[in-house]
Design a protein around this motif. Structure first.
Motif, PDB file in Angstrom:
ATOM      1  N   THR A 256      56.024  92.866  39.667  1.00  0.00           N
ATOM      2  CA  THR A 256      56.109  94.253  39.236  1.00  0.00           C
ATOM      3  C   THR A 256      56.086  94.324  37.715  1.00  0.00           C
ATOM      4  O   THR A 256      56.506  93.381  37.039  1.00  0.00           O
TER       5      THR A 256
ATOM      6  N   SER B 207      60.088  90.584  41.388  1.00  0.00           N
ATOM      7  CA  SER B 207      60.296  90.950  39.983  1.00  0.00           C
ATOM      8  C   SER B 207      59.168  90.449  39.092  1.00  0.00           C
ATOM      9  O   SER B 207      58.834  91.080  38.087  1.00  0.00           O
ATOM     10  N   GLN B 208      58.573  89.318  39.451  1.00  0.00           N
ATOM     11  CA  GLN B 208      57.463  88.793  38.659  1.00  0.00           C
ATOM     12  C   GLN B 208      56.181  89.584  38.898  1.00  0.00           C
ATOM     13  O   GLN B 208      55.328  89.657  38.030  1.00  0.00           O
TER      14      GLN B 208
ATOM     15  N   ILE C 111      61.189  90.288  33.865  1.00  0.00           N
ATOM     16  CA  ILE C 111      61.730  89.739  35.113  1.00  0.00           C
ATOM     17  C   ILE C 111      63.220  90.045  35.250  1.00  0.00           C
ATOM     18  O   ILE C 111      63.677  90.512  36.287  1.00  0.00           O
TER      19      ILE C 111
ATOM     20  N   THR D   2      67.599  95.792  38.018  1.00  0.00           N
ATOM     21  CA  THR D   2      67.396  97.085  38.671  1.00  0.00           C
ATOM     22  C   THR D   2      67.464  96.938  40.186  1.00  0.00           C
ATOM     23  O   THR D   2      68.126  97.718  40.871  1.00  0.00           O
ATOM     24  N   PHE D   3      66.808  95.915  40.712  1.00  0.00           N
ATOM     25  CA  PHE D   3      66.796  95.699  42.156  1.00  0.00           C
ATOM     26  C   PHE D   3      68.194  95.378  42.676  1.00  0.00           C
ATOM     27  O   PHE D   3      68.662  95.969  43.651  1.00  0.00           O
TER      28      PHE D   3
ATOM     29  N   THR E 180      70.847  97.633  34.695  1.00  0.00           N
ATOM     30  CA  THR E 180      69.745  97.590  33.732  1.00  0.00           C
ATOM     31  C   THR E 180      70.250  97.871  32.316  1.00  0.00           C
ATOM     32  O   THR E 180      69.883  97.168  31.364  1.00  0.00           O
TER      33      THR E 180
ATOM     34  N   MET F 111      64.993  92.353  33.811  1.00  0.00           N
ATOM     35  CA  MET F 111      65.209  93.801  33.970  1.00  0.00           C
ATOM     36  C   MET F 111      64.892  94.237  35.395  1.00  0.00           C
ATOM     37  O   MET F 111      65.642  95.011  36.000  1.00  0.00           O
ATOM     38  N   ASN F 112      63.779  93.767  35.920  1.00  0.00           N
ATOM     39  CA  ASN F 112      63.406  94.127  37.291  1.00  0.00           C
ATOM     40  C   ASN F 112      64.449  93.625  38.282  1.00  0.00           C
ATOM     41  O   ASN F 112      64.813  94.331  39.220  1.00  0.00           O
ATOM     42  N   THR F 113      64.928  92.404  38.050  1.00  0.00           N
ATOM     43  CA  THR F 113      65.954  91.839  38.928  1.00  0.00           C
ATOM     44  C   THR F 113      67.237  92.655  38.827  1.00  0.00           C
ATOM     45  O   THR F 113      67.863  92.958  39.844  1.00  0.00           O
TER      46      THR F 113
ATOM     47  N   GLY G 290      57.003  94.871  33.936  1.00  0.00           N
ATOM     48  CA  GLY G 290      58.265  94.820  33.210  1.00  0.00           C
ATOM     49  C   GLY G 290      58.834  93.417  33.162  1.00  0.00           C
ATOM     50  O   GLY G 290      58.295  92.482  33.744  1.00  0.00           O
TER      51      GLY G 290
END
Length: 183
Positions: free
Chosen positions: A57, A54-55, A61, A67-68, A83, A63-65, A59
């Motif tokens: 990619t 997440s760090q 952190i 989404t994942f 999200t 939000m990325n987490t 966007g």
């Protein structure tokens, strides 16, 4: 039915994280980790792997987490729900605060509250840094000297030279790769 329960669980968890996420992604790491473990979405080691991705990619952190984790738990629908749930409290709070803060432009209490919030955010970021360092520097009860050296080197470069974080990430990856064979 189980799918909708998972979506509801994701929504509730990420709405709560979004509501109490002061200070951004790094400050939210302790809350994220606790909620993901408590709700059974992922354990300690997997969380820090997801956090690393997440760090790296683009966007935020958190939000990325979201989404994942949402995608892992319930596919595309889970990614969208997690999200959206994470962002929703911020949208609501920003709309309300914008109106309130316009009216309290020079209020002494407003300045005091922001002073405390900045202090809290600093403490949460320092704690998140400690958690990441502990999870990265000590693996299976063994101190990872190469990782500590790379971390200190990258911190020093970032602090002294103000280099673009993308260059630091790529440099860390190269050093880590070379470190597997050299050190």
């Amino acid at each position: 039915m189980a799918y909708f329960i998972t979506l509801l669980k994701l929504f509730t968890m990420y709405f709560k994280i979004g509501l109490f996420n002061f200070g951004g992604g790094l400050a939210s790491i302790p809350l994220l980790q606790n909620e993901l473990e408590k709700n059974g979405f992922m354990g300690y080691d997997e969380f820090f792997n997801v956090l690393s991705i997440s760090q790296m990619t683009p966007g935020a952190i958190a939000m990325n987490t979201a989404t994942f984790v949402g995608n892992k738990a319930a596919g595309i629908g889970g990614a969208v729900v997690a999200t959206f749930a994470l962002a929703l409290p911020s949208i609501i709070v920003i709309l309300i605060l914008a109106k309130v803060l316009q009216r309290l432009e020079k209020n002494i209490y407003k300045r005091a509250i922001f002073f405390v919030l900045k202090s809290l955010t600093t403490a949460l970021i320092l704690y998140a840094g400690y958690m990441i360092a502990r999870a990265t520097w000590i693996l299976q009860n063994k101190v990872e000297i190469k990782t500590i050296i790379i971390s200190i080197l990258m911190f020093g470069i970032a602090y002294k030279k103000k280099i673009n974080p993308v260059i630091l990430i790529i440099s860390s990856g190269v050093l880590g790769y070379l470190g597997l064979y050299i050190l």
